[in-house]
Structure formats: structure tokens, C-alpha cells
Write a protein that holds these residues in place. Structure first.
Motif, PDB file in Angstrom:
ATOM      1  N   CYS A  83       0.833  -1.200   0.000  1.00  0.00           N
ATOM      2  CA  CYS A  83       0.000   0.000   0.000  1.00  0.00           C
ATOM      3  C   CYS A  83       0.873   1.257   0.000  1.00  0.00           C
ATOM      4  O   CYS A  83       0.530   2.267  -0.629  1.00  0.00           O
ATOM      5  CB  CYS A  83      -0.927   0.007   1.220  1.00  0.00           C
TER       6      CYS A  83
ATOM      7  N   LEU B  54       1.993   1.887  -3.426  1.00  0.00           N
ATOM      8  CA  LEU B  54       0.889   2.462  -4.199  1.00  0.00           C
ATOM      9  C   LEU B  54       0.777   3.958  -3.914  1.00  0.00           C
ATOM     10  O   LEU B  54       0.601   4.765  -4.842  1.00  0.00           O
ATOM     11  CB  LEU B  54      -0.414   1.754  -3.853  1.00  0.00           C
TER      12      LEU B  54
ATOM     13  N   LEU C 153       1.202   7.018  -6.675  1.00  0.00           N
ATOM     14  CA  LEU C 153       0.116   7.966  -6.924  1.00  0.00           C
ATOM     15  C   LEU C 153       0.562   9.406  -6.681  1.00  0.00           C
ATOM     16  O   LEU C 153       0.142  10.328  -7.388  1.00  0.00           O
ATOM     17  CB  LEU C 153      -1.082   7.631  -6.028  1.00  0.00           C
TER      18      LEU C 153
ATOM     19  N   ILE D 231      -1.608   3.099 -11.077  1.00  0.00           N
ATOM     20  CA  ILE D 231      -2.501   2.108 -10.458  1.00  0.00           C
ATOM     21  C   ILE D 231      -2.281   0.733 -11.092  1.00  0.00           C
ATOM     22  O   ILE D 231      -2.089  -0.267 -10.398  1.00  0.00           O
ATOM     23  CB  ILE D 231      -3.966   2.550 -10.605  1.00  0.00           C
TER      24      ILE D 231
ATOM     25  N   THR E 133       1.298  -0.645 -10.328  1.00  0.00           N
ATOM     26  CA  THR E 133       1.509  -1.056  -8.936  1.00  0.00           C
ATOM     27  C   THR E 133       0.765  -2.342  -8.612  1.00  0.00           C
ATOM     28  O   THR E 133       1.304  -3.220  -7.936  1.00  0.00           O
ATOM     29  CB  THR E 133       1.064   0.059  -7.967  1.00  0.00           C
ATOM     30  N   PHE E 134      -0.465  -2.466  -9.072  1.00  0.00           N
ATOM     31  CA  PHE E 134      -1.199  -3.703  -8.810  1.00  0.00           C
ATOM     32  C   PHE E 134      -0.549  -4.896  -9.505  1.00  0.00           C
ATOM     33  O   PHE E 134      -0.586  -6.013  -8.988  1.00  0.00           O
ATOM     34  CB  PHE E 134      -2.669  -3.567  -9.229  1.00  0.00           C
TER      35      PHE E 134
ATOM     36  N   LEU F 162     -10.408   0.817 -14.597  1.00  0.00           N
ATOM     37  CA  LEU F 162     -10.777   2.073 -13.939  1.00  0.00           C
ATOM     38  C   LEU F 162     -11.779   2.816 -14.814  1.00  0.00           C
ATOM     39  O   LEU F 162     -11.533   3.028 -16.001  1.00  0.00           O
ATOM     40  CB  LEU F 162      -9.528   2.934 -13.726  1.00  0.00           C
TER      41      LEU F 162
ATOM     42  N   LEU G 181     -13.283   1.146  -9.445  1.00  0.00           N
ATOM     43  CA  LEU G 181     -12.063   0.387  -9.712  1.00  0.00           C
ATOM     44  C   LEU G 181     -12.396  -1.093  -9.568  1.00  0.00           C
ATOM     45  O   LEU G 181     -12.963  -1.507  -8.547  1.00  0.00           O
ATOM     46  CB  LEU G 181     -10.961   0.775  -8.732  1.00  0.00           C
TER      47      LEU G 181
ATOM     48  N   MET H  94      -7.162   1.243   0.153  1.00  0.00           N
ATOM     49  CA  MET H  94      -6.568   1.519  -1.155  1.00  0.00           C
ATOM     50  C   MET H  94      -7.528   2.318  -2.022  1.00  0.00           C
ATOM     51  O   MET H  94      -7.114   3.207  -2.782  1.00  0.00           O
ATOM     52  CB  MET H  94      -6.166   0.208  -1.837  1.00  0.00           C
TER      53      MET H  94
ATOM     54  N   ILE I  60      -6.632   5.948  -3.726  1.00  0.00           N
ATOM     55  CA  ILE I  60      -6.802   6.178  -5.158  1.00  0.00           C
ATOM     56  C   ILE I  60      -7.796   7.303  -5.405  1.00  0.00           C
ATOM     57  O   ILE I  60      -7.604   8.144  -6.295  1.00  0.00           O
ATOM     58  CB  ILE I  60      -7.235   4.870  -5.845  1.00  0.00           C
TER      59      ILE I  60
END
Length: 212
Positions: A73, A76, A80, A93, A96-97, A108, A175, A197, A201
Motif C-alpha cells: 500500500c 501504491l 500515486l 494504479i 503497482t497492482f 478504472l 475500480l 486503497m 486512489i
């Protein structure tokens, strides 16, 4: 009756404990002598210690898993913070995922005015209603046909996490994370970190949309 009297009685009646074992929480056996109270207590203490050790191992494992999620996290958040545009935020996004969580299927969609026109804009009423009705991230095997169309036909996705993106309580985006593993996003899983998260975001997207 004194202790010596009890011991003398047991010496005189060696089969007494074996005959009355159930009454004292002992198991009777014709193949072995019934254990003494002290030995029985020692066995119970060892069993309790084994249970405590197993519980401790489980707690340590959960702690390590939580630490790993928090670290991801954090990555992330850093990604961002470096984004200055909607496209950069969306790329951060997805990247990172993929890198931190091993998830290649990320979708998204936004209906914020500042997101129009962009590949992420989607103001369909059923999607807006779905996001507005989400009190917490949804995890499970089901998404509607519209959301399913956001992903390639192959590989076939078996589980999803659907997270509403909000600004002052009002949903402005969605998302969706997809996985080929049916147990990756199970209906009984905890969604605390997914919700956090989603908040990260949401704040990041609000910032870049306001600057658009």
C-alpha cells in the motif's frame, strides 16, 4: 481423611483408579496402567502449550502478511503521489497492482466531468448506481456484463474486487480488480485494506482531475 490414608488406600486397591477412570477424566485401558494425576496434568499442560505455540505461529504469520500488505500500500501511495495527470495516475494504479500484488487485470472507470473525454470516462447509469450502492468493496465471482466487457475475453476471470471511488461520500468512479484464481477475491474475505486503497486512489484522482 489424611493424605497418607488416601495413599494407603490406593496402595491397597491398585485397580481403583482404573475402575473409576471416567469419573476423574482419565481413560481406562486394560493394556496399560492409568497415569497418575501429576502425569495427567503434565500431559494437559503440554497439550495446552502446543495449542498456544500453534496460535502464536498463526498470529506471527498474519502479522507478516499484514506487514507485506502495508508495504505494498505504501508503494501504491508513492506511485500515486508522483502522478500529475489522469493518465499517469491510471498507469501508476495498473503498474503497482501488477508489480506489487500480481494482478494484471485492472479496470478504472470515472464519470467525473473532468475525466471526459478520456478512455476512462463511463457515465452509464447502471454503473453509477452500482458504485453508489457499494457500502464496502465487493469481492466474489460476479460482475455485470458491462464491467466484464472492460476486460479481455481471455484469460477467463474467476473472481473480482469492485471498489467505489468517492469524493465527500459521493461515488465518482469504480475500480475493478480481476483474477483467474477463484479464491483470490472470495466473498468471505476481509475488505479493510481494499477500502483503504480505494480511499488512497480516490484522493489521488481528485487531485489530478481538479488540475485537469
Amino acid at each position: 481423611m489424611q493424605n497418607d490414608d488416601v495413599l494407603a488406600f490406593l496402595d491397597a486397591h491398585p485397580d481403583f483408579l482404573n475402575q473409576h477412570a471416567p469419573r476423574f477424566g482419565l481413560k481406562s485401558s486394560h493394556d496399560r496402567v492409568v497415569v497418575s494425576f501429576a502425569e495427567r496434568q503434565l500431559l494437559e499442560m503440554k497439550d495446552q502449550n502446543r495449542q498456544l505455540e500453534a496460535r502464536l505461529v498463526q498470529l506471527v504469520r498474519h502479522g507478516e502478511q499484514n506487514d507485506l500488505i502495508l508495504s505494498r500500500c505504501h508503494q501504491l501511495s508513492l506511485a500515486l503521489m508522483q502522478a500529475d495527470t489522469l493518465q499517469q495516475a491510471a498507469d501508476a494504479i495498473v503498474r503497482t497492482f501488477d508489480k506489487q500484488f500480481g494482478l494484471q487485470r485492472v479496470a478504472l472507470r470515472l464519470w467525473h466531468d473532468a475525466a471526459n473525454p478520456s478512455p476512462f470516462y463511463n457515465a452509464k447509469q447502471d454503473i453509477r448506481l452500482l458504485a453508489g450502492n457499494l457500502c464496502a468493496p465487493y469481492c466474489g465471482p460476479y460482475v455485470n456484463d458491462e464491467i466484464l466487457s472492460w476486460f479481455p475475453a481471455q484469460p477467463v476471470l474467476q473472481s473480482f474486487a469492485t471498489i467505489a471511488l468517492r469524493q465527500q461520500g459521493e461515488a465518482f468512479g469504480l475500480l475493478v480488480l480481476g483474477s483467474e484464481d477463484s479464491q483470490r477475491f472470495s466473498q468471505d474475505m476481509q475488505t479493510h485494506y481494499l477500502a483503504q486503497m480505494g480511499e488512497l486512489i480516490s484522493v489521488a484522482l481528485q487531485r489530478v482531475l481538479a488540475a485537469a
